[in-house]
Design a protein around this motif. Sequence first.
Motif, PDB file in Angstrom:
ATOM      1  N   TYR A  25       0.636  -1.281  -0.007  1.00  0.00           N
ATOM      2  CA  TYR A  25      -0.008   0.254   0.036  1.00  0.00           C
ATOM      3  C   TYR A  25       1.060   1.348  -0.129  1.00  0.00           C
ATOM      4  O   TYR A  25       1.917   1.310   0.169  1.00  0.00           O
ATOM      5  N   GLN A  57      -4.529  11.012   4.308  1.00  0.00           N
ATOM      6  CA  GLN A  57      -4.604  10.583   3.648  1.00  0.00           C
ATOM      7  C   GLN A  57      -5.038   8.840   3.815  1.00  0.00           C
ATOM      8  O   GLN A  57      -3.731   8.533   5.184  1.00  0.00           O
ATOM      9  N   GLY A  58      -5.680   7.610   3.831  1.00  0.00           N
ATOM     10  CA  GLY A  58      -5.810   6.221   4.399  1.00  0.00           C
ATOM     11  C   GLY A  58      -4.474   6.254   3.710  1.00  0.00           C
ATOM     12  O   GLY A  58      -4.722   6.840   2.088  1.00  0.00           O
ATOM     13  N   TYR A  61       3.958   0.147   2.611  1.00  0.00           N
ATOM     14  CA  TYR A  61       3.361  -0.919   3.490  1.00  0.00           C
ATOM     15  C   TYR A  61       3.577  -1.841   2.864  1.00  0.00           C
ATOM     16  O   TYR A  61       2.562  -1.735   1.607  1.00  0.00           O
ATOM     17  N   LYS A  88      -5.992 -12.644  10.799  1.00  0.00           N
ATOM     18  CA  LYS A  88      -5.320 -11.244  10.769  1.00  0.00           C
ATOM     19  C   LYS A  88      -4.315 -10.973   9.859  1.00  0.00           C
ATOM     20  O   LYS A  88      -3.496 -11.028  10.094  1.00  0.00           O
ATOM     21  N   GLY A 136       3.418  -3.741   8.091  1.00  0.00           N
ATOM     22  CA  GLY A 136       5.198  -3.240   8.595  1.00  0.00           C
ATOM     23  C   GLY A 136       4.857  -1.797   8.829  1.00  0.00           C
ATOM     24  O   GLY A 136       3.301  -1.223   8.975  1.00  0.00           O
ATOM     25  N   TYR A 188      -8.686   0.689  12.110  1.00  0.00           N
ATOM     26  CA  TYR A 188      -7.418   0.782  12.699  1.00  0.00           C
ATOM     27  C   TYR A 188      -6.921   1.984  13.247  1.00  0.00           C
ATOM     28  O   TYR A 188      -7.786   2.556  13.027  1.00  0.00           O
ATOM     29  N   GLN A 222      -3.695   4.748  14.011  1.00  0.00           N
ATOM     30  CA  GLN A 222      -1.986   4.392  12.455  1.00  0.00           C
ATOM     31  C   GLN A 222      -1.600   5.123  13.753  1.00  0.00           C
ATOM     32  O   GLN A 222      -2.063   7.292  14.317  1.00  0.00           O
ATOM     33  N   GLY A 238       5.646   6.066  14.420  1.00  0.00           N
ATOM     34  CA  GLY A 238       6.573   4.784  14.790  1.00  0.00           C
ATOM     35  C   GLY A 238       5.741   3.520  15.077  1.00  0.00           C
ATOM     36  O   GLY A 238       6.716   2.773  15.016  1.00  0.00           O
ATOM     37  N   LEU A 239       4.597   3.124  14.805  1.00  0.00           N
ATOM     38  CA  LEU A 239       4.083   2.310  15.423  1.00  0.00           C
ATOM     39  C   LEU A 239       3.475   1.467  14.242  1.00  0.00           C
ATOM     40  O   LEU A 239       2.814   0.253  14.199  1.00  0.00           O
ATOM     41  N   GLY A 240       3.133   2.322  13.240  1.00  0.00           N
ATOM     42  CA  GLY A 240       2.118   1.715  12.159  1.00  0.00           C
ATOM     43  C   GLY A 240       1.411   2.075  12.065  1.00  0.00           C
ATOM     44  O   GLY A 240       0.126   2.304  12.547  1.00  0.00           O
ATOM     45  N   LEU A 241       0.103   0.958  11.238  1.00  0.00           N
ATOM     46  CA  LEU A 241      -0.783   0.689  11.295  1.00  0.00           C
ATOM     47  C   LEU A 241      -1.407  -0.356  12.451  1.00  0.00           C
ATOM     48  O   LEU A 241      -1.283  -1.708  12.163  1.00  0.00           O
ATOM     49  N   GLY A 272      -9.629  -7.268  17.207  1.00  0.00           N
ATOM     50  CA  GLY A 272      -7.861  -7.160  16.678  1.00  0.00           C
ATOM     51  C   GLY A 272      -6.907  -7.889  17.410  1.00  0.00           C
ATOM     52  O   GLY A 272      -6.584  -7.795  18.463  1.00  0.00           O
ATOM     53  N   ASP A 273      -5.124  -6.560  17.100  1.00  0.00           N
ATOM     54  CA  ASP A 273      -4.151  -6.281  17.914  1.00  0.00           C
ATOM     55  C   ASP A 273      -4.309  -6.215  19.000  1.00  0.00           C
ATOM     56  O   ASP A 273      -4.033  -5.836  19.915  1.00  0.00           O
ATOM     57  N   LEU A 294      -8.354   4.725  11.084  1.00  0.00           N
ATOM     58  CA  LEU A 294      -8.137   4.882   9.645  1.00  0.00           C
ATOM     59  C   LEU A 294      -9.678   3.542   9.405  1.00  0.00           C
ATOM     60  O   LEU A 294      -9.946   2.556  10.474  1.00  0.00           O
ATOM     61  N   LEU A 328      -7.611  -3.912   0.221  1.00  0.00           N
ATOM     62  CA  LEU A 328      -7.962  -2.725   1.863  1.00  0.00           C
ATOM     63  C   LEU A 328      -8.972  -1.584   1.224  1.00  0.00           C
ATOM     64  O   LEU A 328      -8.050  -0.983   0.260  1.00  0.00           O
ATOM     65  N   PHE A 370      -9.488   1.934   1.984  1.00  0.00           N
ATOM     66  CA  PHE A 370      -9.506   3.267   3.557  1.00  0.00           C
ATOM     67  C   PHE A 370     -10.462   4.223   3.514  1.00  0.00           C
ATOM     68  O   PHE A 370     -10.328   4.999   1.796  1.00  0.00           O
ATOM     69  N   GLY A 371     -11.127   4.467   4.106  1.00  0.00           N
ATOM     70  CA  GLY A 371     -11.240   6.379   4.538  1.00  0.00           C
ATOM     71  C   GLY A 371      -9.615   7.481   4.740  1.00  0.00           C
ATOM     72  O   GLY A 371      -8.500   6.429   4.719  1.00  0.00           O
ATOM     73  N   ASN A 372     -10.230   8.308   4.734  1.00  0.00           N
ATOM     74  CA  ASN A 372      -9.277   9.436   5.116  1.00  0.00           C
ATOM     75  C   ASN A 372      -8.319   9.220   6.463  1.00  0.00           C
ATOM     76  O   ASN A 372      -7.573  10.295   6.731  1.00  0.00           O
TER      77      ASN A 372
END
Lengths: 108, 115
Positions: free
Chosen positions: A36, A42-43, A87, A95, A99, B35, B37, B40-43, B58-59, B90, B104, B106-108
């Motif tokens: 991605y 933005q998403g 990503y 699940k 990254g 999700y 975001q 440093g941790l990502g999604l 989820g996690d 997100l 996937l 995604f929205g904004n």
Amino acid sequence: LAKTTQPISMDSYEGQEVNITCSHNNIATNDYITWYQQFPSQGPRFIIQGYKTKVTNEVASLFIPADRKSSTLSLPRVSLSDTAVYYCLSGGTDKLIFGTGTRLQVFP
Amino acid sequence: DVKVTQSSRYLVKRTGEKVFLECVQDMDHENMFWYRQDPGLGLRLIYFSYDVKMKEKGDIPEGYSVSREKKERFSLILESASTNQTSMYLCASSLIPGQFNSPLHFGNGTRLTVT
């Protein structure tokens, strides 16, 4: 639990080819690998997906070796508008795990 | 093109408030996801749903709940907002039920600040 690892950042210049590699520890048999792109505010946006060998679309190519422990996103001739976070994601019936992303900066 | 719409781009809430984040998708997708975001941790996946009235953790589900009364709408609920829930949230959807290989959309995002 699948986990992906990728470089934190990369720099490039306009017109160059950029290759971003992701490692996929414990990737499962049914997992696909997906990349991605995300711009600020933005998403993420889907770029490309593959299971093995090579996949190419109008935006990028994805190379996956036989052992599937890694994948490489290849962006041909990048432009300034390719500056973004990229990503890699592996997942299937379990699940999804993202990254931490690679921040690509393209310079003129 | 699939459109995933999140009701607010920015929200500011006080600690202890109940917060609702709404997400609507217009392409009849079966799966929906929330999700968060953080730098440093990502999604990180909070909750997902593969059918109406179904939800899966989820996690990082602690401190959150979700609601999916209609197929197109997936709501994230913070029962009692805390400052450590300040983040970008997100929402995403995907087509094939129970099959997480499906790309996937995604929205904004909603940037939530809890003070």
